[in-house]
Motif scaffolding. Structure first.
Motif, mmCIF file in Angstrom:
data_model
loop_
_atom_site.group_PDB
_atom_site.id
_atom_site.type_symbol
_atom_site.label_atom_id
_atom_site.label_comp_id
_atom_site.label_asym_id
_atom_site.label_seq_id
_atom_site.Cartn_x
_atom_site.Cartn_y
_atom_site.Cartn_z
ATOM 1 N N LEU A 1 15.725 -8.616 1.333
ATOM 2 C CA LEU A 1 14.649 -8.334 2.059
ATOM 3 C C LEU A 1 12.961 -7.193 1.658
ATOM 4 N N ILE A 2 14.106 -5.892 1.052
ATOM 5 C CA ILE A 2 13.408 -5.214 0.679
ATOM 6 C C ILE A 2 11.888 -5.836 -0.761
ATOM 7 N N GLU A 3 12.716 -6.448 -1.521
ATOM 8 C CA GLU A 3 11.930 -6.744 -2.730
ATOM 9 C C GLU A 3 10.737 -7.674 -1.740
ATOM 10 N N SER A 4 10.921 -8.921 -0.142
ATOM 11 C CA SER A 4 9.913 -8.915 0.551
ATOM 12 C C SER A 4 8.723 -8.733 0.445
ATOM 13 N N TYR A 5 9.218 -7.263 1.070
ATOM 14 C CA TYR A 5 8.467 -6.010 2.107
ATOM 15 C C TYR A 5 7.798 -5.322 0.721
ATOM 16 N N GLN A 6 8.125 -5.297 -0.333
ATOM 17 C CA GLN A 6 7.046 -4.238 -1.432
ATOM 18 C C GLN A 6 6.516 -5.444 -1.894
ATOM 19 N N GLN A 7 5.976 -6.899 -1.969
ATOM 20 C CA GLN A 7 5.438 -8.039 -2.169
ATOM 21 C C GLN A 7 4.373 -7.365 -0.787
ATOM 22 N N ALA A 8 4.844 -8.360 0.199
ATOM 23 C CA ALA A 8 3.265 -7.731 1.899
ATOM 24 C C ALA A 8 3.381 -6.613 1.225
ATOM 25 N N VAL A 9 3.907 -5.235 1.663
ATOM 26 C CA VAL A 9 2.951 -3.968 1.694
ATOM 27 C C VAL A 9 2.030 -3.554 0.754
ATOM 28 N N GLU B 1 -0.856 -5.390 -0.383
ATOM 29 C CA GLU B 1 -1.896 -5.065 -0.089
ATOM 30 C C GLU B 1 -2.641 -4.110 1.473
ATOM 31 N N TYR B 2 -1.799 -3.650 2.096
ATOM 32 C CA TYR B 2 -1.520 -2.789 3.000
ATOM 33 C C TYR B 2 -2.125 -1.008 2.122
ATOM 34 N N ARG B 3 -1.270 -1.205 1.569
ATOM 35 C CA ARG B 3 -1.548 -0.080 0.893
ATOM 36 C C ARG B 3 -2.972 0.370 -0.079
ATOM 37 N N GLN B 4 -3.186 -0.953 -0.934
ATOM 38 C CA GLN B 4 -3.953 -0.479 -1.437
ATOM 39 C C GLN B 4 -5.802 -0.507 -0.556
ATOM 40 N N ALA B 5 -5.434 -1.229 1.343
ATOM 41 C CA ALA B 5 -6.507 -0.902 2.013
ATOM 42 C C ALA B 5 -6.360 0.159 2.022
ATOM 43 N N LEU B 6 -5.232 1.154 2.664
ATOM 44 C CA LEU B 6 -5.455 2.623 2.773
ATOM 45 C C LEU B 6 -5.068 3.726 2.333
ATOM 46 N N SER B 7 -5.230 3.507 0.996
ATOM 47 C CA SER B 7 -5.124 4.288 -0.587
ATOM 48 C C SER B 7 -6.560 4.827 -0.458
ATOM 49 N N SER C 1 7.350 -6.625 9.836
ATOM 50 C CA SER C 1 6.936 -7.575 10.145
ATOM 51 C C SER C 1 5.256 -5.848 10.329
ATOM 52 N N LEU C 2 4.979 -6.185 9.316
ATOM 53 C CA LEU C 2 3.596 -4.885 9.086
ATOM 54 C C LEU C 2 2.046 -4.946 9.612
ATOM 55 N N ALA C 3 1.317 -4.589 10.241
ATOM 56 C CA ALA C 3 -0.094 -4.455 11.344
ATOM 57 C C ALA C 3 0.036 -3.082 11.098
ATOM 58 N N LEU C 4 -1.730 -3.471 10.981
ATOM 59 C CA LEU C 4 -2.517 -2.176 10.695
ATOM 60 C C LEU C 4 -3.260 -1.497 11.501
#
Length: 141
Positions: free
Chosen positions: A29-37, A39-45, A9-12
């Motif tokens: 699992l890691i492929e699923s993580y890569q897709q989910a993360v 949007e977070y990377r873009q927000a933090l970039s 699970s991910l949270a900011l």
């Protein structure tokens, strides 16, 4: 294609991306993580940020999952990630889990540290982000 093993699970929280992961995990699992993360990377970039990783259970990865995780950390680093603080929550074999994740972070040349609790990990991570921000803005200390 296999079914994903493990969960995350991910949270900011400000400039900290909180990741809870439970393993063992496979490449799916890691492929699923890569897709989910993504949007977070873009927000933090654009500014330094850190990853607070809380690993539950036996958070080990298959060989192909390790390779994907190295790629994922490289992408995070490119978007501004400066450090990872890792908490081993309830592992039966913490030494083995720590050894694997230490190798992953070292392979990706990502500064990292292991902690017994989230509060200590969070404080360390905030310090890493602050230090990186000072370097980026030239505000020194």
């Amino acid at each position: 294609m296999f079914r994903a093993h493990g969960s995350f699970s991910l949270a900011l929280d400000g400039r900290v991306l909180l990741l809870h992961g439970e393993g063992p995990g496979n490449a799916e699992l890691i492929e699923s993580y890569q897709q989910a993360v993504q949007e977070y990377r873009q927000a933090l970039s654009g500014q330094p940020w850190g990853n607070l990783v809380v690993l539950h259970g036996e958070s080990l990865l298959t060989h192909d999952a390790v390779q994907l995780m190295n790629i994922s950390i490289g992408r995070s680093k490119a978007s501004g990630m400066v450090a990872a603080a890792v908490v081993l929550a309830d592992a039966n074999y913490p030494g083995l889990v720590e050894q694997l994740w230490r190798q992953i972070y070292q392979g990706a040349e990502m500064p990292h540290a292991f902690f017994a609790d989230q509060q200590s990990a969070h404080l360390w991570l905030l310090e890493q982000i602050k230090n990186a921000s000072s370097v980026v803005t030239g505000n020194g200390g």
